[in-house]
Design a protein around this motif. Structure first.
Motif, short mmCIF file in Angstrom:
data_model
loop_
_atom_site.label_atom_id
_atom_site.label_comp_id
_atom_site.label_asym_id
_atom_site.label_seq_id
_atom_site.Cartn_x
_atom_site.Cartn_y
_atom_site.Cartn_z
N MET A 134 1.06 -1.02 0.40
CA MET A 134 -0.19 0.29 -0.09
C MET A 134 0.88 1.35 -0.17
SD MET A 134 -2.57 1.76 2.57
CE MET A 134 -2.98 0.48 4.02
N ILE A 135 0.59 1.87 -0.47
CA ILE A 135 0.85 3.28 -0.70
C ILE A 135 0.78 4.44 0.52
CG2 ILE A 135 1.53 5.64 -2.03
CD1 ILE A 135 0.82 3.68 -4.65
N LYS A 136 1.90 4.98 1.25
CA LYS A 136 1.19 5.83 1.85
C LYS A 136 1.52 7.44 1.83
CE LYS A 136 1.22 1.87 5.98
NZ LYS A 136 1.79 1.87 6.85
N GLY A 137 2.24 7.62 1.05
CA GLY A 137 2.81 8.53 0.92
C GLY A 137 3.95 9.01 -0.34
N LEU A 138 4.42 9.92 -1.49
CA LEU A 138 4.68 9.94 -2.31
C LEU A 138 5.70 11.00 -1.90
CD1 LEU A 138 5.18 9.87 -5.55
CD2 LEU A 138 3.54 11.42 -5.78
N TYR A 139 7.06 10.58 -1.91
CA TYR A 139 8.24 11.16 -1.77
C TYR A 139 8.49 12.33 -3.77
CZ TYR A 139 12.97 13.82 -0.70
OH TYR A 139 13.80 14.44 -1.12
N GLU A 140 8.68 11.46 -4.09
CA GLU A 140 9.51 11.99 -5.63
C GLU A 140 8.40 11.25 -7.05
OE1 GLU A 140 13.39 12.68 -8.05
OE2 GLU A 140 13.61 12.87 -5.95
N ALA A 141 8.64 11.88 -7.63
CA ALA A 141 7.37 11.49 -9.20
C ALA A 141 8.86 12.21 -9.99
CB ALA A 141 5.74 10.92 -9.52
N HIS A 142 9.16 11.15 -10.94
CA HIS A 142 9.12 11.99 -12.40
C HIS A 142 8.66 12.14 -14.09
CE1 HIS A 142 13.64 12.71 -10.78
NE2 HIS A 142 13.05 11.33 -9.86
N LEU A 143 8.06 12.50 -14.25
CA LEU A 143 7.19 12.33 -15.31
C LEU A 143 7.41 13.44 -16.42
CD1 LEU A 143 3.92 13.23 -12.85
CD2 LEU A 143 4.54 11.17 -14.03
N PRO A 144 7.64 12.59 -17.59
CA PRO A 144 8.14 13.60 -18.95
C PRO A 144 7.19 13.43 -19.91
CG PRO A 144 8.91 11.00 -18.42
CD PRO A 144 8.30 11.24 -17.98
N VAL A 145 7.10 14.94 -19.67
CA VAL A 145 6.24 15.31 -21.23
C VAL A 145 6.32 15.81 -22.39
CG1 VAL A 145 4.66 16.23 -18.72
CG2 VAL A 145 6.06 17.55 -19.49
N SER A 146 5.06 16.49 -22.55
CA SER A 146 5.75 16.86 -24.44
C SER A 146 5.71 18.54 -24.79
CB SER A 146 4.67 16.19 -25.43
OG SER A 146 3.76 16.80 -25.03
N ASN A 147 5.24 18.57 -22.94
CA ASN A 147 4.88 20.59 -23.15
C ASN A 147 4.89 20.72 -21.89
OD1 ASN A 147 3.10 22.72 -23.21
ND2 ASN A 147 3.02 22.17 -25.46
N LEU A 148 6.08 21.59 -21.53
CA LEU A 148 6.04 21.77 -20.22
C LEU A 148 4.98 22.62 -19.63
CD1 LEU A 148 7.67 20.91 -17.34
CD2 LEU A 148 9.50 22.42 -18.11
N GLU A 149 4.94 23.54 -20.50
CA GLU A 149 3.75 24.98 -20.04
C GLU A 149 2.80 25.12 -19.76
OE1 GLU A 149 5.20 27.91 -18.89
OE2 GLU A 149 7.38 26.97 -19.50
N ASN A 150 2.07 23.12 -20.50
CA ASN A 150 0.83 23.12 -20.13
C ASN A 150 1.02 22.46 -19.42
OD1 ASN A 150 -0.04 24.81 -23.20
ND2 ASN A 150 0.21 22.36 -24.17
N SER A 151 1.80 21.66 -18.67
CA SER A 151 1.18 20.77 -17.81
C SER A 151 2.25 21.03 -16.94
CB SER A 151 3.17 20.30 -18.01
OG SER A 151 2.78 18.77 -18.98
#
Length: 47
Positions: A1-18
């Motif tokens: 079970m996930i109890k928290g989130l410290y860090e995530a890396h999410l590649p995106v195609s458009n940084l400004e929209n993201s």
């Protein structure tokens, strides 16, 4: 079970929209540089 989130890396195609999208979700932009951005999930909380 996930109890928290410290860090995530999410590649995106458009940084400004993201950035707009994640701000609408209520996340606070912590840092932005050219091709990357960091958001606070829970600001000031460690562990």
């Amino acid at each position: 079970m996930i109890k928290g989130l410290y860090e995530a890396h999410l590649p995106v195609s458009n940084l400004e929209n993201s950035i707009v999208f994640y701000k609408k979700l209520g996340l606070e932009l912590a840092f932005k540089k050219e091709t990357l951005a960091f958001f606070w999930v829970v600001k000031g909380r460690v562990g």
